[in-house]
Enzyme design. Sequence first.
Site, PDB file in Angstrom:
ATOM      1  N   CYS A 114     -50.683  68.002 123.038  1.00 58.38           N
ATOM      2  CA  CYS A 114     -50.337  68.285 124.329  1.00 58.38           C
ATOM      3  C   CYS A 114     -48.763  67.603 124.824  1.00 58.38           C
ATOM      4  O   CYS A 114     -48.353  66.676 123.870  1.00 58.38           O
ATOM      5  CB  CYS A 114     -51.372  67.204 125.175  1.00 58.38           C
ATOM      6  SG  CYS A 114     -52.956  67.678 124.822  1.00 58.38           S
ATOM      7  N   ARG A 132     -45.089  72.203 120.196  1.00 52.88           N
ATOM      8  CA  ARG A 132     -46.134  71.064 119.660  1.00 52.88           C
ATOM      9  C   ARG A 132     -47.541  71.785 119.478  1.00 52.88           C
ATOM     10  O   ARG A 132     -48.296  71.026 119.082  1.00 52.88           O
ATOM     11  CB  ARG A 132     -46.164  70.162 120.696  1.00 52.88           C
ATOM     12  CG  ARG A 132     -44.880  69.223 120.732  1.00 52.88           C
ATOM     13  CD  ARG A 132     -45.075  68.322 122.025  1.00 52.88           C
ATOM     14  NE  ARG A 132     -45.814  67.500 122.068  1.00 52.88           N
ATOM     15  CZ  ARG A 132     -45.743  65.885 121.547  1.00 52.88           C
ATOM     16  NH1 ARG A 132     -44.458  65.524 121.320  1.00 52.88           N
ATOM     17  NH2 ARG A 132     -46.695  65.382 121.679  1.00 52.88           N
ATOM     18  N   TRP A 138     -53.503  70.931 124.321  1.00 56.34           N
ATOM     19  CA  TRP A 138     -54.161  71.246 123.056  1.00 56.34           C
ATOM     20  C   TRP A 138     -55.524  70.853 123.098  1.00 56.34           C
ATOM     21  O   TRP A 138     -55.890  69.308 123.091  1.00 56.34           O
ATOM     22  CB  TRP A 138     -53.321  70.632 122.101  1.00 56.34           C
ATOM     23  CG  TRP A 138     -53.678  71.188 120.823  1.00 56.34           C
ATOM     24  CD1 TRP A 138     -53.433  72.279 120.065  1.00 56.34           C
ATOM     25  CD2 TRP A 138     -54.608  70.522 119.697  1.00 56.34           C
ATOM     26  NE1 TRP A 138     -53.844  72.471 118.584  1.00 56.34           N
ATOM     27  CE2 TRP A 138     -54.552  71.264 118.526  1.00 56.34           C
ATOM     28  CE3 TRP A 138     -55.465  69.372 119.810  1.00 56.34           C
ATOM     29  CZ2 TRP A 138     -55.243  71.021 117.301  1.00 56.34           C
ATOM     30  CZ3 TRP A 138     -55.886  68.881 118.510  1.00 56.34           C
ATOM     31  CH2 TRP A 138     -56.088  69.628 117.466  1.00 56.34           C
ATOM     32  N   ASN A 189     -52.004  63.013 127.978  1.00 54.55           N
ATOM     33  CA  ASN A 189     -51.868  63.152 126.342  1.00 54.55           C
ATOM     34  C   ASN A 189     -52.768  61.941 125.720  1.00 54.55           C
ATOM     35  O   ASN A 189     -52.782  60.958 126.122  1.00 54.55           O
ATOM     36  CB  ASN A 189     -50.653  63.269 125.604  1.00 54.55           C
ATOM     37  CG  ASN A 189     -49.728  64.198 126.094  1.00 54.55           C
ATOM     38  OD1 ASN A 189     -49.927  65.197 126.888  1.00 54.55           O
ATOM     39  ND2 ASN A 189     -48.450  64.337 125.526  1.00 54.55           N
ATOM     40  N   GLY A 190     -53.606  62.509 124.837  1.00 51.92           N
ATOM     41  CA  GLY A 190     -54.472  61.198 124.017  1.00 51.92           C
ATOM     42  C   GLY A 190     -55.887  61.671 124.452  1.00 51.92           C
ATOM     43  O   GLY A 190     -56.236  62.615 124.889  1.00 51.92           O
ATOM     44  N   GLU A 205     -47.725  71.740  98.206  1.00 52.81           N
ATOM     45  CA  GLU A 205     -46.646  71.848  99.653  1.00 52.81           C
ATOM     46  C   GLU A 205     -46.502  73.607  99.743  1.00 52.81           C
ATOM     47  O   GLU A 205     -46.698  74.019 100.699  1.00 52.81           O
ATOM     48  CB  GLU A 205     -45.273  71.473  99.272  1.00 52.81           C
ATOM     49  CG  GLU A 205     -44.240  71.680 100.667  1.00 52.81           C
ATOM     50  CD  GLU A 205     -44.856  71.196 101.965  1.00 52.81           C
ATOM     51  OE1 GLU A 205     -45.834  70.693 102.173  1.00 52.81           O
ATOM     52  OE2 GLU A 205     -44.098  71.960 102.839  1.00 52.81           O
ATOM     53  N   LYS A 223     -47.671  75.640 103.092  1.00 56.22           N
ATOM     54  CA  LYS A 223     -46.561  76.351 103.748  1.00 56.22           C
ATOM     55  C   LYS A 223     -47.214  77.732 104.160  1.00 56.22           C
ATOM     56  O   LYS A 223     -47.437  78.240 105.174  1.00 56.22           O
ATOM     57  CB  LYS A 223     -45.635  76.406 103.119  1.00 56.22           C
ATOM     58  CG  LYS A 223     -44.244  75.269 103.476  1.00 56.22           C
ATOM     59  CD  LYS A 223     -43.592  75.296 104.580  1.00 56.22           C
ATOM     60  CE  LYS A 223     -44.367  74.328 105.552  1.00 56.22           C
ATOM     61  NZ  LYS A 223     -44.674  72.932 105.179  1.00 56.22           N
ATOM     62  N   GLU A 225     -50.496  78.001 106.285  1.00 53.37           N
ATOM     63  CA  GLU A 225     -50.548  77.566 107.726  1.00 53.37           C
ATOM     64  C   GLU A 225     -49.947  78.459 108.715  1.00 53.37           C
ATOM     65  O   GLU A 225     -50.101  78.880 109.769  1.00 53.37           O
ATOM     66  CB  GLU A 225     -49.916  76.151 107.810  1.00 53.37           C
ATOM     67  CG  GLU A 225     -48.573  75.932 107.470  1.00 53.37           C
ATOM     68  CD  GLU A 225     -48.019  74.457 107.755  1.00 53.37           C
ATOM     69  OE1 GLU A 225     -48.191  73.861 108.436  1.00 53.37           O
ATOM     70  OE2 GLU A 225     -47.056  74.169 107.156  1.00 53.37           O
ATOM     71  N   HIS A 266     -60.096  75.237  83.796  1.00 56.39           N
ATOM     72  CA  HIS A 266     -61.185  74.575  83.727  1.00 56.39           C
ATOM     73  C   HIS A 266     -62.143  74.909  85.227  1.00 56.39           C
ATOM     74  O   HIS A 266     -63.041  74.184  85.630  1.00 56.39           O
ATOM     75  CB  HIS A 266     -60.892  72.989  83.892  1.00 56.39           C
ATOM     76  CG  HIS A 266     -60.204  72.458  82.819  1.00 56.39           C
ATOM     77  ND1 HIS A 266     -61.388  72.234  81.571  1.00 56.39           N
ATOM     78  CD2 HIS A 266     -59.094  71.971  82.726  1.00 56.39           C
ATOM     79  CE1 HIS A 266     -60.130  71.778  80.808  1.00 56.39           C
ATOM     80  NE2 HIS A 266     -59.099  71.480  81.265  1.00 56.39           N
ATOM     81  N   LYS A 298     -47.906  70.044 116.480  1.00 57.92           N
ATOM     82  CA  LYS A 298     -46.402  69.484 115.720  1.00 57.92           C
ATOM     83  C   LYS A 298     -46.710  68.151 115.504  1.00 57.92           C
ATOM     84  O   LYS A 298     -46.754  67.425 114.332  1.00 57.92           O
ATOM     85  CB  LYS A 298     -45.305  69.963 116.225  1.00 57.92           C
ATOM     86  CG  LYS A 298     -44.154  69.250 115.562  1.00 57.92           C
ATOM     87  CD  LYS A 298     -43.882  70.066 114.461  1.00 57.92           C
ATOM     88  CE  LYS A 298     -42.535  69.708 113.711  1.00 57.92           C
ATOM     89  NZ  LYS A 298     -42.369  69.906 112.501  1.00 57.92           N
TER      90      LYS A 298
END
Length: 607
Positions: free
Chosen positions: A2, A27, A75, A101-102, A480, A484, A487, A503, A602
């Site tokens: 948010c 965000r 969000w 927010n929160g 990584e 990338k 996502e 394996h 974000k």
Amino acid sequence: MCGIVGYVGRKAATPILLEGLKKLEYRGYDSAGVAVWNGEKIEVEKAKGRLRVLVEKTDNGAFPVGSAGIGHTRWSTHGKPSDINSHPQTSGTGRTAVVHNGIIENYMELKEYLASQGVTFVSETDTEVVAHLFEHYYKGDLLEAAERVASVLEGSYALGILVADHPDTLVAMRHDSPLIIGLGEDENFIASDVTAILEHTRSVYYIEDKEIAILTGASVEVYDQHSRRVKKTPSHIDWDVQAAEKGGYEHFMLKEIMEQPAAVQATISPRIKNGRVELEIPLSDEDIRSFDRIYIAACGSAYYVGCAAARVLETLLHIPVLTQLASEFRYQSPLVDERTLVIIISQSGETADSRAALREAKRLGARTLAIVNVVGSAIAKEADMSLYTWAGPEIAVATTKAYSTQLAALYLLGIRMAEARGTVTPERYGELVAAVEALPGLIEKTLGIKEQTQQLASRWFSAEHVFFIGRGIDYAVSLEGALKLKEISYTMSEAYAAGELKHGPISLIVDGTPVIAVISDNRLFEKTLSNIKEVSARGASVAAIVCESARDISGEGVTPLTIPDCEPLFAASLSVIPLQLLSYYIASLKGCDIDKPRNLAKSVTVE
Ligand code: F6R
């Protein structure tokens, strides 16, 4: 996650709020709204979906007309994305509007109490409780009502509040969620993130936990939780407006990939003086020698930075270095005491899981060091010491330049600590410093691989699965790379330690399965090549990131992506570049919303 923006002054508030919300889009959000005092009442406009829906609904900001208001990008946490659940949330009379927010953890309890007082609720949100609660406690004094609200809320919040009785005033308060006040001339702002107001001011107050601010266009008063006036000193934000603009690039992600040489330069150059690493953290040689282990805790890409850095630090310092997911740190019974250095890595400095790991580390008695990009963020403040990465604002949800600067900061830390511990010779020290100094130029050179990654992307973009393999640091980079790709392009991608394929996962390799091998250290070349041969024999389409000095493997049916030779300990800084570009171009060919991938945020401020 948010985002909050608020304005009070003489100008039309709605366009300023909408512009601010636009800057916060990165965000991640699923709905947006504004509330503005229109001279008669608080007028609220909200819309599920992209901000452009709200922009249309307000006729491009033409209404609500007024010069005090609050805006929000949501969000979802409590209640699905919908117009009703969007913020601002209002009290029953509509005389109090709140953006939040929160997460209010005791909202059910508060809701029951308010319901027993006759309050009815229209949304599923925890935020609506705050609006009703504020009105319930409001007896003419904004500060008093805000204090009473703060005294009963449990959880995390950054709140912007507009009350009809004081239409030229905003209330701002926070606990465990960032909030800043922007200072202008005859106007003031609130924001959850500096990018929302950068265009208007660079002078800000950071609001601390449990502080309450009362703003008009002409004044800002800040109070602590005991109603004592707090004297604030404005901080200057160096980030410039262009840094938060696309600057001709189609996406922020590509712009930020290209900014990596400069970002790494900015992170290292102030810290290397006359061939010596000098860090601004209070860590004496004696402190450094007292550590018998290091833990690194972080989330997502920052965790993968930690995986690569652990190999570097262990090699340089000759002590165990363990990297853990911050969200798991508390559940792993970490062997942490006063002889442990705990490093928290975070771009935003607000990630809830990383903050929780930091608190746990402090509780256990460790010395804590934060590697953080956002100045003044919660993690930077709470840690014993902070080493800032100077990546500038990172807008794309998928991190690139913050990742690279985090690595660079950790290399510097490793060199500094190795010197203090006497685990490198003076010659090796000199070599390592020179190798770090060479990185910006080498990253620049590596970016020249753009066209080749584009070509590879055009061969692979329709693949359903992509595999990444590597050994040692290359395995950390593979993790990584796989993150990338998944996502931003929604392609199933998995990273495996190259020796681990046989394996189990090798059963997934069929004709045409794309496999990308990372071999940034020639000493691992033959071993990883044998793993490449295993997958090639089963029909995989293989590309390999290899060093300039490596043996040519194009004759073996492998597409080479060549990176410059560099100090193997620092090679993650180069080998990650083709992986970032490959993901970017695959996502672009698939028509994905690259800067704002679905479901992602974000700054992840919930656990
Ligand atoms: C991936 C990505 C995330 C973040 C993670 C931690 O591209 O950006 O995985 O790395 O959410 O965020 P910070 O670094 O802000 O703690």
